[in-house]
Motif scaffolding. Structure first.
Motif, PDB file in Angstrom:
ATOM      1  N   PRO A   1       0.697   2.267  -3.896  1.00  0.00           N
ATOM      2  CA  PRO A   1       1.402   0.986  -3.771  1.00  0.00           C
ATOM      3  C   PRO A   1       2.649   1.122  -2.904  1.00  0.00           C
ATOM      4  CG  PRO A   1       0.811   1.420  -6.071  1.00  0.00           C
ATOM      5  CD  PRO A   1       0.544   2.687  -5.312  1.00  0.00           C
ATOM      6  N   ASP A   2       2.975   0.070  -2.145  1.00  0.00           N
ATOM      7  CA  ASP A   2       4.122   0.113  -1.237  1.00  0.00           C
ATOM      8  C   ASP A   2       5.430   0.365  -1.959  1.00  0.00           C
ATOM      9  OD1 ASP A   2       2.436  -0.367   0.890  1.00  0.00           O
ATOM     10  OD2 ASP A   2       2.743  -2.545   0.865  1.00  0.00           O
ATOM     11  N   ASP A   3       5.530  -0.124  -3.198  1.00  0.00           N
ATOM     12  CA  ASP A   3       6.799  -0.002  -3.915  1.00  0.00           C
ATOM     13  C   ASP A   3       6.864   1.249  -4.793  1.00  0.00           C
ATOM     14  OD1 ASP A   3       4.895  -0.754  -5.716  1.00  0.00           O
ATOM     15  OD2 ASP A   3       6.049  -2.397  -6.614  1.00  0.00           O
ATOM     16  N   MET A   4       5.931   2.168  -4.618  1.00  0.00           N
ATOM     17  CA  MET A   4       5.920   3.388  -5.436  1.00  0.00           C
ATOM     18  C   MET A   4       6.601   4.522  -4.667  1.00  0.00           C
ATOM     19  SD  MET A   4       2.685   5.423  -7.171  1.00  0.00           S
ATOM     20  CE  MET A   4       2.466   4.192  -8.468  1.00  0.00           C
TER      21      MET A   4
ATOM     22  N   LEU B   1      -4.080   8.525   5.719  1.00  0.00           N
ATOM     23  CA  LEU B   1      -4.917   7.332   5.808  1.00  0.00           C
ATOM     24  C   LEU B   1      -5.415   6.899   4.434  1.00  0.00           C
ATOM     25  CD1 LEU B   1      -6.101   5.378   7.896  1.00  0.00           C
ATOM     26  CD2 LEU B   1      -8.094   6.879   8.056  1.00  0.00           C
ATOM     27  N   ALA B   2      -5.834   7.868   3.632  1.00  0.00           N
ATOM     28  CA  ALA B   2      -6.286   7.549   2.274  1.00  0.00           C
ATOM     29  C   ALA B   2      -5.139   6.986   1.447  1.00  0.00           C
ATOM     30  CB  ALA B   2      -6.870   8.793   1.613  1.00  0.00           C
ATOM     31  N   ALA B   3      -3.959   7.591   1.574  1.00  0.00           N
ATOM     32  CA  ALA B   3      -2.794   7.132   0.811  1.00  0.00           C
ATOM     33  C   ALA B   3      -2.411   5.707   1.195  1.00  0.00           C
ATOM     34  CB  ALA B   3      -1.615   8.075   1.039  1.00  0.00           C
ATOM     35  N   SER B   4      -2.628   5.339   2.460  1.00  0.00           N
ATOM     36  CA  SER B   4      -2.259   3.989   2.912  1.00  0.00           C
ATOM     37  C   SER B   4      -3.040   2.914   2.175  1.00  0.00           C
ATOM     38  CB  SER B   4      -2.487   3.867   4.423  1.00  0.00           C
ATOM     39  OG  SER B   4      -3.879   3.823   4.731  1.00  0.00           O
ATOM     40  N   MET B   5      -4.197   3.271   1.630  1.00  0.00           N
ATOM     41  CA  MET B   5      -5.016   2.302   0.911  1.00  0.00           C
ATOM     42  C   MET B   5      -4.830   2.372  -0.602  1.00  0.00           C
ATOM     43  SD  MET B   5      -6.616   0.496   3.112  1.00  0.00           S
ATOM     44  CE  MET B   5      -7.820  -0.300   2.048  1.00  0.00           C
ATOM     45  N   ILE B   6      -4.275   3.477  -1.082  1.00  0.00           N
ATOM     46  CA  ILE B   6      -4.227   3.702  -2.532  1.00  0.00           C
ATOM     47  C   ILE B   6      -2.813   3.574  -3.105  1.00  0.00           C
ATOM     48  CG2 ILE B   6      -4.716   5.351  -4.380  1.00  0.00           C
ATOM     49  CD1 ILE B   6      -7.221   4.329  -2.955  1.00  0.00           C
TER      50      ILE B   6
END
Length: 498
Positions: free
Chosen positions: A212-215, A205-210
């Motif tokens: 970037p989608d293209d990383m 959940l934390a990663a979903s906000m931090i």
């Protein structure tokens, strides 16, 4: 609907009566209500309505928390909620406002608390009255959840130093925005997930906000941000759970100590095994939480539909919306819509709304076919009325045949081909992984069932004929058949341009 208005997928809501029961049983509101009733004979309070030392001890005892190390803190929190929501009212006494701030005895009272008007709503009000009170309390708790940790400032003051507000590194807008984003992600997972009550691991959940989608591979800096966000969320969810917004299993305290001693971030730990996931924290929105987040989204101008919203709308609105719903929710929405109508009336309305040669027409007819599959045989006359209709005759025959009804006329080849093109066009419009798999299978089987299919189908008078044939050329597993599909698509385009 405005094109720039954010739109969320639909959610299934619990009834207001059940939500009100959940609100009343949430630990924080239940304690606040109990303290409000306890204040019946009047409770002396300090500035802002806070409980003073003797009253706090008595209130803690009343809640049965006297033996709990955190009992006074829980009591003060519940009392503040009672004040903020109007469950208690404060009558300030004139001339007492200059009491010493550090005098916590009841002698330092500057007012008296008594049960407020809102308290009666919890027992005699409607479910919506109860939910309104709960929602106001939830907003207070959300504000508390994003408040800074003031322990460092307290240490500064205790040491006689100067107050340094910059040292707490707190931006209220950023904190509130992050928590809103997290709650929005939980809401999305609830809406699109096959199991809405599934727990979400806190690191994900934390990663979903931090992240970037293209990383592809998070950097060390990003991992540190994820770890910090996760621990901040752990604190926030501990605050939010007592009001009933989330169900939360906190991060294992032993794990936090292990990570602190090792100097690594949570995100750098070994890949999680199933049995270890719970140690990193698990969270989900409760049914009450889903309702509350949706209410906040609606206030913010977000289009956040709920199953049942379309029950009183026309079939045209229903068929326009259903193709964008997840399958289970589309069926639930259709069931509620049908329940408000007789089978015959519902079928006639659905069939009338399914017509049209516009781009969304195939999707509407697919949605109509799915809704009609839920209609009882009493609708038979409506389906027989459209047997000769170019748009609807094919799906009407399918409906009658599926129920084993007699007297179904054989369709013409033109009608069969038109229905085939329309069905594939709808599958193309759905454009999800499941639809793509079904489409590939359908395309592969068509030429086996109909010899000379591509020699005839390009003549079909359907707006999507060329597009469908081109897609078949890309999807067909047989190279020869794929080439024939592409040639047929060229003919269909040439025919329409003439």
């Amino acid at each position: 609907m405005s094109a720039d208005r954010p739109t969320m997928p639909p959610v299934r809501l619990t009834s207001e009566a059940e939500l009100a029961r959940d609100a009343l049983s949430s630990p924080l509101l239940a304690r606040a209500a109990k303290l409000a009733r306890w204040s019946g004979s009047g409770v002396p309070v300090g500035v802002g309505g806070e409980l003073l030392e003797k009253s706090l001890a008595a209130a803690t005892e009343h809640l049965g928390l006297a033996g709990d190390e955190d009992g006074p803190a829980y009591t003060a929190e519940a009392w503040q909620l009672a004040v903020d929501t109007g469950l208690v009212e404060i009558d300030e006494e004139e001339g007492e406002g200059d009491a010493e701030a550090d005098d916590l005895s009841d002698d330092a009272a500057v007012g008296t608390a008594t049960p407020g008007e809102e308290l009666a709503q919890l027992t005699s009000g409607s479910p919506q009255d109860i939910l309104d009170i709960w929602l106001g309390g939830m907003e207070t708790v959300l504000a508390d959840a994003v408040a800074p940790d003031l322990s460092d400032l307290a240490d500064q003051l205790a040491e006689g130093g100067e107050l340094d507000l910059d040292s707490i590194d707190w931006n209220p807008e950023e904190e509130a925005e992050l928590l809103d984003g997290i709650l929005g992600n939980l809401y999305l997972l609830n809406a699109v997930g096959e199991a809405p009550d599934q727990d979400v691991p806190l690191p994900a959940l934390a990663a979903s906000m931090i992240v970037p989608d293209d990383m592809d591979e998070p950097t060390d800096e990003i991992l540190e941000e994820v770890s910090a966000a996760m621990m901040r969320l752990d604190d926030q969810f501990r605050v939010l759970e007592p009001i009933g917004l989330v169900a939360y299993r906190p991060v294992d305290e032993a794990l936090i100590e292990e990570l602190d001693e090792g100097g690594e971030t949570v995100s750098e730990a070994e890949p999680l095994q199933d049995e270890d996931v719970a140690r990193y924290g698990l969270v989900r929105l409760t049914p009450l939480g889903v309702w509350a987040v949706r209410a906040r989204m609606l206030d913010a101008g977000v289009d956040a539909p709920a199953v049942g919203d379309l029950a009183d709308k026309g079939a045209d609105v229903l068929l326009e919306a259903l193709p964008d719903y997840p399958e289970a929710l589309a069926q639930a929405e259709a069931e509620q819509w049908l329940a408000a109508r007789t089978p015959l009336d519902a079928a006639r309305e659905l069939l009338a709304a399914a017509r049209g040669d516009d781009e969304r027409g195939p999707l509407r007819r697919l949605a109509a076919q799915q809704a009609l599959s839920l209609v009882t045989p009493e609708a038979e006359p409506a389906l027989r009325e459209v047997l000769d209709d170019r748009h609807l005759g094919g799906l009407a025959r399918v409906w009658l045949a599926e129920r084993g009804l007699p007297g179904i006329p054989e369709p013409s080849q033109d009608m069969v081909f038109w229905l085939t093109v329309d069905t594939i066009a709808a599958q193309l419009g759905a454009a999800d992984d499941e639809a793509a798999a079904e489409l590939t299978e359908l395309v592969g089987g068509l030429t086996e069932q109909h010899s000379g299919f591509f020699e005839e189908v390009w003549r079909v008078d359907h707006p999507a004929t060329a597009e469908v044939l081109e897609a078949m050329g890309q999807l067909h597993p047989d190279k020869k058949a794929a080439k024939e599909a592409r040639k047929a698509a060229f003919k269909a385009r040439s025919r329409r341009s003439d």
